[in-house]
Design a protein around this motif. Structure first.
Motif, PDB file in Angstrom:
ATOM      1  N   ALA A  85      15.729   1.994  -2.276  1.00  0.00           N
ATOM      2  CA  ALA A  85      14.414   1.590  -1.767  1.00  0.00           C
ATOM      3  C   ALA A  85      14.441   0.184  -1.179  1.00  0.00           C
ATOM      4  N   ALA A  86      15.134  -0.734  -1.818  1.00  0.00           N
ATOM      5  CA  ALA A  86      15.165  -2.116  -1.308  1.00  0.00           C
ATOM      6  C   ALA A  86      16.237  -2.897  -2.044  1.00  0.00           C
ATOM      7  N   ARG A  87      16.620  -4.001  -1.432  1.00  0.00           N
ATOM      8  CA  ARG A  87      17.538  -4.928  -2.095  1.00  0.00           C
ATOM      9  C   ARG A  87      16.694  -5.875  -2.952  1.00  0.00           C
ATOM     10  N   VAL A  88      17.198  -6.238  -4.119  1.00  0.00           N
ATOM     11  CA  VAL A  88      16.422  -7.128  -4.981  1.00  0.00           C
ATOM     12  C   VAL A  88      16.433  -8.534  -4.396  1.00  0.00           C
ATOM     13  N   GLU A  89      15.228  -8.983  -4.016  1.00  0.00           N
ATOM     14  CA  GLU A  89      15.119 -10.335  -3.472  1.00  0.00           C
ATOM     15  C   GLU A  89      14.438 -11.273  -4.448  1.00  0.00           C
ATOM     16  N   LEU A 234       5.442   6.769 -12.401  1.00  0.00           N
ATOM     17  CA  LEU A 234       5.461   6.323 -11.014  1.00  0.00           C
ATOM     18  C   LEU A 234       4.003   6.283 -10.567  1.00  0.00           C
ATOM     19  N   ILE A 235       3.554   5.094 -10.165  1.00  0.00           N
ATOM     20  CA  ILE A 235       2.121   4.920  -9.921  1.00  0.00           C
ATOM     21  C   ILE A 235       1.888   4.584  -8.449  1.00  0.00           C
ATOM     22  N   ARG A 236       1.026   5.390  -7.805  1.00  0.00           N
ATOM     23  CA  ARG A 236       0.676   5.067  -6.410  1.00  0.00           C
ATOM     24  C   ARG A 236      -0.455   4.053  -6.438  1.00  0.00           C
ATOM     25  N   VAL A 237      -0.244   2.918  -5.800  1.00  0.00           N
ATOM     26  CA  VAL A 237      -1.239   1.832  -5.820  1.00  0.00           C
ATOM     27  C   VAL A 237      -1.746   1.606  -4.397  1.00  0.00           C
ATOM     28  N   SER A 238      -2.691   0.698  -4.260  1.00  0.00           N
ATOM     29  CA  SER A 238      -3.229   0.441  -2.911  1.00  0.00           C
ATOM     30  C   SER A 238      -2.186  -0.333  -2.094  1.00  0.00           C
ATOM     31  N   PRO A 239      -2.236  -0.234  -0.767  1.00  0.00           N
ATOM     32  CA  PRO A 239      -1.284  -1.002   0.056  1.00  0.00           C
ATOM     33  C   PRO A 239      -1.373  -2.496  -0.238  1.00  0.00           C
ATOM     34  N   GLU A 240      -2.569  -2.982  -0.560  1.00  0.00           N
ATOM     35  CA  GLU A 240      -2.721  -4.423  -0.849  1.00  0.00           C
ATOM     36  C   GLU A 240      -1.977  -4.781  -2.140  1.00  0.00           C
ATOM     37  N   GLN A 241      -2.143  -3.930  -3.163  1.00  0.00           N
ATOM     38  CA  GLN A 241      -1.448  -4.216  -4.433  1.00  0.00           C
ATOM     39  C   GLN A 241       0.068  -4.160  -4.229  1.00  0.00           C
ATOM     40  N   TYR A 242       0.500  -3.178  -3.444  1.00  0.00           N
ATOM     41  CA  TYR A 242       1.947  -3.026  -3.224  1.00  0.00           C
ATOM     42  C   TYR A 242       2.502  -4.249  -2.494  1.00  0.00           C
ATOM     43  N   GLU A 243       1.748  -4.675  -1.504  1.00  0.00           N
ATOM     44  CA  GLU A 243       2.209  -5.841  -0.743  1.00  0.00           C
ATOM     45  C   GLU A 243       2.242  -7.095  -1.625  1.00  0.00           C
ATOM     46  N   LYS A 244       1.212  -7.190  -2.472  1.00  0.00           N
ATOM     47  CA  LYS A 244       1.161  -8.347  -3.375  1.00  0.00           C
ATOM     48  C   LYS A 244       2.371  -8.334  -4.338  1.00  0.00           C
ATOM     49  N   PHE A 245       2.707  -7.127  -4.824  1.00  0.00           N
ATOM     50  CA  PHE A 245       3.869  -7.027  -5.721  1.00  0.00           C
ATOM     51  C   PHE A 245       5.151  -7.375  -4.956  1.00  0.00           C
ATOM     52  N   SER A 246       5.246  -6.810  -3.769  1.00  0.00           N
ATOM     53  CA  SER A 246       6.319  -6.989  -2.784  1.00  0.00           C
ATOM     54  C   SER A 246       7.492  -6.045  -3.024  1.00  0.00           C
ATOM     55  N   ALA A 247       8.056  -5.612  -1.880  1.00  0.00           N
ATOM     56  CA  ALA A 247       8.989  -4.477  -1.895  1.00  0.00           C
ATOM     57  C   ALA A 247      10.357  -4.805  -2.491  1.00  0.00           C
ATOM     58  N   GLY A 248      10.726  -6.072  -2.556  1.00  0.00           N
ATOM     59  CA  GLY A 248      12.073  -6.384  -3.061  1.00  0.00           C
ATOM     60  C   GLY A 248      12.051  -7.049  -4.426  1.00  0.00           C
ATOM     61  N   TYR A 274       9.353  -1.580 -10.976  1.00  0.00           N
ATOM     62  CA  TYR A 274      10.172  -1.559  -9.766  1.00  0.00           C
ATOM     63  C   TYR A 274       9.369  -0.938  -8.625  1.00  0.00           C
ATOM     64  N   PRO A 275       9.393  -1.539  -7.445  1.00  0.00           N
ATOM     65  CA  PRO A 275       8.727  -0.913  -6.296  1.00  0.00           C
ATOM     66  C   PRO A 275       9.607   0.196  -5.726  1.00  0.00           C
ATOM     67  N   MET A 276       9.015   1.370  -5.468  1.00  0.00           N
ATOM     68  CA  MET A 276       9.833   2.512  -5.052  1.00  0.00           C
ATOM     69  C   MET A 276       9.537   2.957  -3.617  1.00  0.00           C
ATOM     70  N   GLY A 277       8.846   2.112  -2.849  1.00  0.00           N
ATOM     71  CA  GLY A 277       8.484   2.492  -1.477  1.00  0.00           C
ATOM     72  C   GLY A 277       7.226   3.341  -1.487  1.00  0.00           C
ATOM     73  N   ASP A 278       6.641   3.565  -0.311  1.00  0.00           N
ATOM     74  CA  ASP A 278       5.489   4.448  -0.172  1.00  0.00           C
ATOM     75  C   ASP A 278       4.330   4.041  -1.110  1.00  0.00           C
ATOM     76  N   ASN A 279       4.136   2.749  -1.288  1.00  0.00           N
ATOM     77  CA  ASN A 279       3.064   2.217  -2.160  1.00  0.00           C
ATOM     78  C   ASN A 279       3.170   2.712  -3.601  1.00  0.00           C
ATOM     79  N   GLN A 280       4.384   2.970  -4.065  1.00  0.00           N
ATOM     80  CA  GLN A 280       4.562   3.447  -5.445  1.00  0.00           C
ATOM     81  C   GLN A 280       5.351   2.423  -6.258  1.00  0.00           C
ATOM     82  N   ILE A 281       4.845   2.166  -7.456  1.00  0.00           N
ATOM     83  CA  ILE A 281       5.546   1.239  -8.359  1.00  0.00           C
ATOM     84  C   ILE A 281       5.923   2.008  -9.629  1.00  0.00           C
ATOM     85  N   ALA A 282       7.185   1.932 -10.003  1.00  0.00           N
ATOM     86  CA  ALA A 282       7.623   2.543 -11.265  1.00  0.00           C
ATOM     87  C   ALA A 282       7.344   1.560 -12.389  1.00  0.00           C
ATOM     88  N   VAL A 283       6.669   2.038 -13.426  1.00  0.00           N
ATOM     89  CA  VAL A 283       6.328   1.186 -14.568  1.00  0.00           C
ATOM     90  C   VAL A 283       6.827   1.887 -15.828  1.00  0.00           C
TER      91      VAL A 283
END
Ligand code: FAD
Length: 558
Positions: A85-89, A234-248, A274-283
């Motif tokens: 999904a992404a490189r850890v930044e 795996l939780i689908r969140v709003s695009p704003e929450q996902y962006e705030k968390f950030s993809a990496g 962990y962010p899993m893409g597609d506005n989904q965060i694994a918790v």
């Protein structure tokens, strides 16, 4: 016998039980080096990846060593982009204090790394965030393209031994089509046999065949195997929450709700995000099964973690789209089973790979890279000596050493044990001693339960039915129960009076229910194959066996 096995696979050169990262890495690498060998991988899941659940942060070196020779352009493929999904930044390691407060531990870990201390290995910068179900599905495709026979829907029940009993001859598959009483139905298929020269057991944590093999072949562990349970959504969140968390960004949190210094509770483990893409965060929550609270439900801890102020800001209002649970073998290097005569991780023509051997590094909280590395090592052993199957286990163990797995595992050997022995606070301090510490003698996780309550409670009870529905788990309703309570009188006279029947609470799938006051495996079709019940029943009174193939969870993104 099914047509496919009767026609082609009743005898193969290399048989691999378990199509996880370890088994598939072995299959791909053997076939690349020895395309003439018949290689078959069987898995109890309905489709590759369906039983794969992990965090996951992947240390990518072993994957590159596996794929570079067969798919040099893999990094640019669509599959790689979907899997990684992404490189850890941004690597947040947090201490959670109570329901709201948190502070970062990364500066301490960086200092530990600078000083060469083990805790420095907990840093995940530049690793990859990955979906293991997708990784497995992709590796299965690569293996199939190399003409490995990848057979999902085939579950192994037993090791077959040759007539003298000294050498494993193959495996026997699970019977299909018995009714609840164990009687054959009209569509009954007796468990067929698959014979092989080389046998790789890559069943993951607490594998049924692996543990039978360890006992039958006389392998021994220098230290107790310890386990933890991971429960994950795996939780689908709003695009704003996902962006705030950030993809990496990855979050590893210790403290609340598992551990509060001095005041308790004191359970090894922590939370992950962990962010899993597609506005989904694994918790998820990973809880060491050496906990002592007889009414502890790891899913309650997940709820409390999700309600912590830090976590909640990113997931509030989100929708859980997938869920699941799986155990991790945490005992480390000392708990790896070996044949005493030559220290092999296996014996003769049988080798134990990945989590079946227990190759998880608890300082890194990672096992994927070692699982893949073990597959590469097994393949190198087979490719190097195709005519000498009985030397497999010794050659495989030597290859693991060459790959540096033993150095890495040995460096982390005392971390988890020290915490199991001394509790989180003192244990974490003492673990700074690393390899200088002696080997501690530990008892199995199930012996650690006490008649004391976990002090925290979420506002509402956890909905286990919704959880299992989101794991899409199922088994044929009429098949024999694959979970056995060995002795009801132990439940009635010992467990209930002292502990109140903890299997009803800790099983993440709600398999166990009290019927007329007595715990029963009432809902076996809900089982997630996590096997927590056989490792945490305080009287070691539950046995998990492999159900008919194709049953169990159907994870796609975990
Ligand atoms: C919650 C959680 C978080 C984790 N986080 C991370 C992380 O961030 N990074 C990391 O590197 N590692 C992580 N791990 C560990 C990692 O997932 C494992 O080390 C890795 O998956 C082991 O791979 P494996 O191939 O040995 O076993 P598995 O991935 O477990 O695969 C075993 C396969 O064997 C099959 N099987 C079992 N028994 C049979 C049978 N009798 N017949 C047929 N098939 C059978 C199963 O269905 C399964 O598909 C985590 C694990 C968990 C549970």
């Amino acid at each position: 016998m099914s047509d496919s096995l009767q026609q082609d696979f009743s005898k193969v050169d290399v048989l691999i039980v378990g199509a996880g990262p370890a088994g598939l890495a072995a299959a791909i690498s053997v076939k690349r080096q020895r395309p003439e060998l018949a290689v078959c991988v069987i898995d109890k899941a309905a489709a590759p990846g369906n039983h794969a659940l992990s965090g996951a942060v992947l240390e990518p070196g072993a994957l590159a060593r596996l794929l570079d020779p067969v798919r040099p352009d893999w990094r640019d493929s669509d599959e790689a982009k979907a899997v990684l999904a992404a490189r850890v930044e941004r690597d947040d390691v947090l201490m959670l204090l109570g329901r709201k407060r948190s502070f970062g531990l990364l500066p301490l870990l960086k200092a530990a790394r600078a000083l060469g201390l083990g805790y420095g290995r907990m840093i995940h910068q530049d690793d990859y965030i990955c979906s293991v179900s997708r990784l497995v599905a992709w590796l299965a495709k690569v293996a199939a393209e190399l003409e490995v026979e990848v057979l999902p829907g085939f579950a192994a029940a037993d090791i077959l031994w040759d007539e003298g009993g000294g050498r494993a001859a193959g495996v026997r598959l699970v019977d299909q089509g018995r009714n609840r009483e164990g009687q054959p139905e009209r569509n009954f298929l007796a468990g067929e046999t698959v014979k092989a020269d080389f046998i790789l057991l890559a069943e993951g944590c607490d594998g049924l065949l692996s543990e039978k093999f360890i006992a039958q072949a006389g392998l021994q562990r220098a230290g107790e195997q310890l386990y933890s349970l991971g429960v994950k959504e795996l939780i689908r969140v709003s695009p704003e929450q996902y962006e705030k968390f950030s993809a990496g960004r990855v979050v590893h949190a210790m403290g609340y709700p598992l551990w509060t210094p001095v005041l308790g509770p004191d359970i090894f483990g922590g939370g992950i995000m962990y962010p899993m893409g597609d506005n989904q965060i694994a918790v998820g929550i990973i809880a060491g099964l050496d906990y002592r609270y007889c009414d502890f439900n790891p899913q309650d801890a997940l709820t409390l973690f999700k309600e912590h102020g830090f976590v909640k800001q990113f997931i509030a209002g989100g929708t859980v789209v997938e869920a699941g649970a799986k155990m991790i073998p945490e005992g480390g290097w000392d708990a790896v089973p070996r044949w005493p005569r030559d220290n092999s991780i296996g014996r003769g023509n049988v080798a134990l790979l990945g989590d079946s051997a227990g190759l998880v590094n608890m300082l890194k909280i990672k096992g994927l890279h070692n699982a893949i590395e073990s597959g590469l090592a097994a393949a190198a052993a087979i490719a190097g000596a195709p005519a000498a199957p009985e030397k497999l286990a010794a050659a495989y163990t030597a290859q693991l050493g060459k790959a540096g797995v033993d150095r890495e595992m040995a460096a982390a050997r005392n971390f988890r044990q020290t915490i199991a022995k001394f509790g989180s606070l003192l244990g974490m301090l003492l673990a700074l001693g690393g390899r200088l510490l002696p080997r501690f003698r530990l008892e199995p996780d199930y012996t650690r339960l006490e008649p004391v309550s976990y002090p925290l409670r979420p506002a509402r009870p956890f909905d286990k039915n919704a959880f299992t529905a989101l794991a899409r788990t199922g088994h044929r309703e009429d098949e024999p129960g694959h979970l056995r309570i060995l002795d009801d009188s132990i439940c009635r006279h010992r467990c209930l009076p002292k502990f109140g029947g903890p299997c009803v609470t800790f099983c993440p799938a709600g398999v166990y229910e009290k019927i007329e006051g007595l715990p029963r495996a009432a809902n076996p079709s809900n089982c997630l194959h996590c096997k927590t019940c056989q490792r945490k029943c305080p009287y070691d009174n539950i046995r998990w066996t492999v159900p008919e193939a194709g049953g169990g969870p159907r994870y796609t993104t975990m």
